[in-house]
Design an enzyme around this catalytic site. Sequence first.
Site, PDB file in Angstrom:
ATOM      1  N   HIS A  73      33.342  22.479  24.331  1.00 26.74           N
ATOM      2  CA  HIS A  73      34.139  22.952  23.188  1.00 26.74           C
ATOM      3  C   HIS A  73      35.022  21.864  22.586  1.00 26.74           C
ATOM      4  O   HIS A  73      35.477  22.005  21.455  1.00 26.74           O
ATOM      5  CB  HIS A  73      35.093  24.052  23.644  1.00 26.74           C
ATOM      6  CG  HIS A  73      34.513  25.434  23.666  1.00 26.74           C
ATOM      7  ND1 HIS A  73      33.779  25.965  22.639  1.00 26.74           N
ATOM      8  CD2 HIS A  73      34.620  26.426  24.591  1.00 26.74           C
ATOM      9  CE1 HIS A  73      33.452  27.213  22.935  1.00 26.74           C
ATOM     10  NE2 HIS A  73      33.939  27.512  24.121  1.00 26.74           N
ATOM     11  N   GLU A  95      44.391  31.815  21.751  1.00 26.44           N
ATOM     12  CA  GLU A  95      43.206  32.436  21.170  1.00 26.44           C
ATOM     13  C   GLU A  95      43.218  33.930  21.515  1.00 26.44           C
ATOM     14  O   GLU A  95      43.536  34.274  22.651  1.00 26.44           O
ATOM     15  CB  GLU A  95      41.909  31.812  21.694  1.00 26.44           C
ATOM     16  CG  GLU A  95      40.699  32.269  20.883  1.00 26.44           C
ATOM     17  CD  GLU A  95      39.362  31.707  21.368  1.00 26.44           C
ATOM     18  OE1 GLU A  95      39.268  31.293  22.534  1.00 26.44           O
ATOM     19  OE2 GLU A  95      38.431  31.686  20.577  1.00 26.44           O
ATOM     20  N   GLY A 124      38.501  33.529  31.628  1.00 25.82           N
ATOM     21  CA  GLY A 124      38.079  32.594  32.659  1.00 25.82           C
ATOM     22  C   GLY A 124      38.758  31.257  32.483  1.00 25.82           C
ATOM     23  O   GLY A 124      39.292  30.673  33.421  1.00 25.82           O
ATOM     24  N   ALA A 125      38.729  30.767  31.229  1.00 30.27           N
ATOM     25  CA  ALA A 125      39.339  29.485  30.905  1.00 30.27           C
ATOM     26  C   ALA A 125      39.490  29.419  29.387  1.00 30.27           C
ATOM     27  O   ALA A 125      38.928  30.246  28.673  1.00 30.27           O
ATOM     28  CB  ALA A 125      38.462  28.338  31.392  1.00 30.27           C
ATOM     29  N   MET A 126      40.266  28.441  28.923  1.00 30.62           N
ATOM     30  CA  MET A 126      40.504  28.343  27.473  1.00 30.62           C
ATOM     31  C   MET A 126      40.501  26.884  27.050  1.00 30.62           C
ATOM     32  O   MET A 126      41.205  26.054  27.628  1.00 30.62           O
ATOM     33  CB  MET A 126      41.850  29.015  27.135  1.00 30.62           C
ATOM     34  CG  MET A 126      42.263  28.861  25.682  1.00 30.62           C
ATOM     35  SD  MET A 126      41.093  29.642  24.537  1.00 30.62           S
ATOM     36  CE  MET A 126      41.289  28.572  23.110  1.00 30.62           C
ATOM     37  N   GLU A 127      39.734  26.601  25.995  1.00 29.65           N
ATOM     38  CA  GLU A 127      39.410  25.224  25.613  1.00 29.65           C
ATOM     39  C   GLU A 127      40.478  24.516  24.791  1.00 29.65           C
ATOM     40  O   GLU A 127      40.138  23.626  23.992  1.00 29.65           O
ATOM     41  CB  GLU A 127      38.093  25.223  24.834  1.00 29.65           C
ATOM     42  CG  GLU A 127      38.153  25.870  23.433  1.00 29.65           C
ATOM     43  CD  GLU A 127      37.716  27.331  23.391  1.00 29.65           C
ATOM     44  OE1 GLU A 127      37.793  27.996  24.432  1.00 29.65           O
ATOM     45  OE2 GLU A 127      37.315  27.796  22.309  1.00 29.65           O
ATOM     46  N   ASN A 128      41.764  24.855  24.938  1.00 28.89           N
ATOM     47  CA  ASN A 128      42.813  24.161  24.183  1.00 28.89           C
ATOM     48  C   ASN A 128      42.529  22.663  24.165  1.00 28.89           C
ATOM     49  O   ASN A 128      42.243  22.072  25.210  1.00 28.89           O
ATOM     50  CB  ASN A 128      44.178  24.386  24.821  1.00 28.89           C
ATOM     51  CG  ASN A 128      44.421  25.812  25.205  1.00 28.89           C
ATOM     52  OD1 ASN A 128      44.358  26.689  24.369  1.00 28.89           O
ATOM     53  ND2 ASN A 128      44.638  26.058  26.489  1.00 28.89           N
ATOM     54  N   HIS A 185      31.615  24.022  30.226  1.00 30.26           N
ATOM     55  CA  HIS A 185      31.697  24.884  29.044  1.00 30.26           C
ATOM     56  C   HIS A 185      32.918  24.524  28.200  1.00 30.26           C
ATOM     57  O   HIS A 185      32.813  24.276  26.995  1.00 30.26           O
ATOM     58  CB  HIS A 185      31.771  26.343  29.512  1.00 30.26           C
ATOM     59  CG  HIS A 185      31.967  27.343  28.415  1.00 30.26           C
ATOM     60  ND1 HIS A 185      30.966  28.191  28.006  1.00 30.26           N
ATOM     61  CD2 HIS A 185      33.041  27.632  27.628  1.00 30.26           C
ATOM     62  CE1 HIS A 185      31.412  28.958  27.018  1.00 30.26           C
ATOM     63  NE2 HIS A 185      32.681  28.646  26.773  1.00 30.26           N
ATOM     64  N   GLU A 186      34.079  24.475  28.858  1.00 28.35           N
ATOM     65  CA  GLU A 186      35.314  24.194  28.109  1.00 28.35           C
ATOM     66  C   GLU A 186      35.276  22.799  27.499  1.00 28.35           C
ATOM     67  O   GLU A 186      35.761  22.584  26.385  1.00 28.35           O
ATOM     68  CB  GLU A 186      36.536  24.341  29.021  1.00 28.35           C
ATOM     69  CG  GLU A 186      36.695  25.721  29.661  1.00 28.35           C
ATOM     70  CD  GLU A 186      36.573  26.865  28.685  1.00 28.35           C
ATOM     71  OE1 GLU A 186      37.012  26.723  27.525  1.00 28.35           O
ATOM     72  OE2 GLU A 186      36.008  27.926  29.054  1.00 28.35           O
TER      73      GLU A 186
HETATM   74 ZN   LIG Z   1      34.070  29.239  25.316  1.00 28.19          ZN
END
Ligand SMILES: [Zn+2]
Length: 851
Positions: A293, A121, A253-257, A289-290
Amino acid sequence: MAEFTHFYETFQPEHYNVYIDVNRETKLISGQTTIKGDAKKATISIHQKDLDVASVLADDKDVPFTLEKATDEIRIDLGKTGDTTLTITYTAPLTDSMMGIYPSYYEVDGVKKQIIGTQFETNFARQAFPCVDEPEAKATFDLAIKYDEKAGETTLSNMPEIKVENGVHYFDTTVRMSTYLIAFAFGDLQSKMTETKSGVKIGVFATKAHQAKELDFALDIAKRSIEFYEDFYQTPYPLPHSWQLALPDFSAGAMENWGLVTYREAYLVLDPDNTSLEMKQLVATVIAHELAHQWFGDLVTMKWWDDLWLNESFANMMEYVAIDALQPDWHIWEMFQTSEAAAALQRDATDGVQSVHVNVENPAEIDALFDGAIVYAKGARLLVMVRALLGDDALREGLKNYFAAHHYGNATGADLWSALGAASHLDVGAIMNSWLEQPGYPVVSASVVNGQLTLKQQQFFVGEGEEVGRQWQIPLNGNYDAVPALMTDKEIQLGDYAELRAASGKPFRLNVGNNSHFIVKYDQTLLDDILAHVADLDPIDQLQLLQDLRLLAEGRQISFSAIVPLLEKFADSESNVVTTLLYRVTNDLKKFVTPDSAAEMNLQAFTDRLSVSQIARLGLKPTAGESNDDQLTRPVVLGASLYAKNPETIAAVHELFVANHDNLVNLSADIRVYVLLNEVKNYGTPELIDELLNEYRQSSDASYKQSICAAVTATPDPKLIAKIIGEFENAETVKPQDLRAWFRGVLNNNHGQQAAWDWIRNDWQWLEDTVGGDMEFTTFITVIAGIFRTPERLAEFKAFFEPKLNTPGLTREIKMDTKVIETRVNLIEAEKTAVNGAIALAVEKGIIDFK
Ligand SMILES: [Zn+2]
């Protein structure tokens, strides 16, 4: 003619076979991608970035193609339309950009190692393999990954591995999904596994530099979050597994793959035996949060990046809804009030800020959309407002229908409003339009005019703002029956104030609970009434009162000097949120005092008076069984007491350092940063800085590393500052992902500001080359604007950044940040004398009271 065409209009992929071979030694990626799809034009465009394309076959025949660098494009002449199978063979460099496919570096027992991971992303999948890299272009994927594998290494992707043949790892076919959510990773990993009630496999993965117990907290939160969402959304988790992977180098911070969520280590792994409650809460909300998603964003995806807010605002609200359900004792919505709400109100008050929904076409502008305070925080605040209007039953019903209607597809904001509208019989879209499409927010003035209680809305600005007559539909949440649910007009009258006051028996208030995105300016009559009964207000309402007053002061509608005498009313609060706000306002006062002046000594004396009885009440160390509020309040008060140079606190904290010198990491994480800060500032030696830098390099405990960073960057010694800045470009000490915090620390240090400012100006090109592709890049400018406060620095800021105004993605940030500094400089100039006078008076009065 549109300047930027969506490639999806030329070619619509159905299925990909992606083969990627990564060689860590030679830093080379070689790959072959086969895409089955429907050509809508005879000449089609496929995304690529920095790929060295050897050949393009269409239905097994060579076809002519050109690479267009400026548009990230392979333009292919098919000479026909309709069903087509493309086969593209290429090589690409493996780079350290934290984008696309990239290595993360770390050490275990002195041995240097790396994990390969991905970050696609917004538009970096095209750096890994050719694809139509747009969220709407959903397809299924078969991934096959090969690498210079060593025994014991683990290979992960969105879906389970189905076989390994000749060193190639084959993964099961994905569901229909967007390219930006594809992920894979491999390396020498440890893991912990569990399973949800419904049979979804949950895993947490990290390097072996961590202790095994550091994975437990995340595993528990992830499992319970998935279970919570399955119930709340009334929609099953769509994949067989949910992996959480901590990467040592990570930009965001993080990524919702989908199925393989990646995290910065600080936001996934933690020592369950010594991590502050605040950090645990933060990590839990990031995970929630992730995982929110995985449905909202992954199962149903925005059609185009202009609806990015839809993903982020929603996940940002749900992280609090979920954690509030999982850990009700945390009162996590209080954190929402001190972090998200505060950030949104501050940023959204500057003229020139983006609206939550922004039209965007230029790919270079997409990353600039990730304005955290707006797209995440303000958007979440607006959805909290919607949730309050709808209630949870209608929200859940609407969401269930929304997921059912758009699953494995795409949707827009309008689709969500129509689903929520159908479930609630409210015209949600009409109410939300005024909030999403317009930047800024209103201040509602409440005043008694000729005996009539009168409300008036007007856009609120901090700094100069152009009044263009914006109006909002405001959920007022008043505490008098005469207050309508929604204020749609510019001005309304509620009736005779004396009668209303007598009938209700309490002071008049608006936005009770602080869930609507506006602030209130009460006239003196109404404010005096509230202040006379301030002890009756609950903590959120006290926080709100302080927050609105500080914003009104920032916006020059009242004076900070008028707030100073009020602060003592809140000094002995046992609520964490009230104390946090109290010291935020006290912190605001620091900009008015010159370092090492009599005015600074007055502010220190004032801060000491505010904090001294709290320090006595709480002590320096956590006690067994104490309340969450006490745990969270202690570091805030301790920080204030050290700023105040309270001699007993300084000595007691120094003793703590001495007693724990051999094992600093084991100091209680709640207060560790202050123990280290105190030592560096008041007892610092070159040896201490060396020792801490060494600890920093060797530790894998992210929160300990943050404490060290905050401490060493505060050294007053110019030689040590030069040494620290010397480490900024040494990734062995300061990883690029952590550089901003180091830079901020030194810039915010009076003795280091000049050197840090010189560094960033001299080495801007290096910075751009190192982290320029990153969506967080512009926040380096935000950091500077958060600190500068003199006319000289303002002039230097302009001289340096104005020539960069035309850089895509930087324009808005430079304009806004110039305004932020200008506003602060003007505020200090206008109010310095009055504020310092008020502080001096408060100190003097305190001494008299004491006598
Ligand atoms: Zn997000």
